[in-house]
Design a protein around this motif. Structure first.
Motif, short mmCIF file in Angstrom:
data_model
loop_
_atom_site.label_atom_id
_atom_site.label_comp_id
_atom_site.label_asym_id
_atom_site.label_seq_id
_atom_site.Cartn_x
_atom_site.Cartn_y
_atom_site.Cartn_z
N LEU A 1 0.82 -1.22 0.00
CA LEU A 1 0.00 0.00 0.00
C LEU A 1 0.85 1.27 0.00
O LEU A 1 0.56 2.22 -0.73
N LEU A 2 1.90 1.28 0.80
CA LEU A 2 2.80 2.44 0.80
C LEU A 2 3.50 2.61 -0.55
O LEU A 2 3.62 3.72 -1.06
N ALA A 3 3.96 1.50 -1.11
CA ALA A 3 4.62 1.57 -2.42
C ALA A 3 3.66 2.05 -3.50
O ALA A 3 4.03 2.84 -4.37
N ALA A 4 2.42 1.60 -3.45
CA ALA A 4 1.42 2.04 -4.43
C ALA A 4 1.15 3.54 -4.29
O ALA A 4 1.06 4.25 -5.29
N ALA A 5 1.03 4.01 -3.05
CA ALA A 5 0.79 5.43 -2.84
C ALA A 5 1.97 6.27 -3.29
O ALA A 5 1.80 7.29 -3.97
N ILE A 6 3.17 5.85 -2.96
CA ILE A 6 4.36 6.60 -3.35
C ILE A 6 4.53 6.61 -4.87
O ILE A 6 4.81 7.65 -5.47
N SER A 7 4.34 5.46 -5.50
CA SER A 7 4.51 5.40 -6.96
C SER A 7 3.42 6.19 -7.68
O SER A 7 3.68 6.79 -8.72
#
Length: 86
Positions: free
Chosen positions: A40-46
């Protein structure tokens, strides 16, 4: 289609890079890695990063989609006018 695939591959690459960074930071900070949080964090950051970093490729993709839609509309109208003439 080239614009679609290049944009898609850039988005995937950006997500993978974000995932790797978040995974590494999470591994340093926490004892156990929660995969859902990392994803979820990676999706938000990307998503936020792609908004600015991939602006050019996204515009090219939008132009290609618009051009294809215009051509399809023209063909449809041409076929419809031929039907009306018959």
């Amino acid at each position: 289609m080239k614009a679609f695939w290049s944009y898609t591959l850039m988005r995937i690459g950006l997500f993978v890079a974000s995932f790797a960074v978040v995974w590494g930071v999470y591994a340093i900070v926490a004892d156990r890695i929660n995969l859902i949080v990392v994803v979820l964090l990676a999706a938000a950051i990307s998503a936020v990063a792609s908004w600015k970093l991939l602006e050019g490729p996204r515009e090219r993709l939008a132009e290609n989609v618009q051009a294809r839609a215009s051509r399809a509309t023209e063909r449809f109208e041409e076929m419809r006018s031929k039907e009306d003439a018959d």
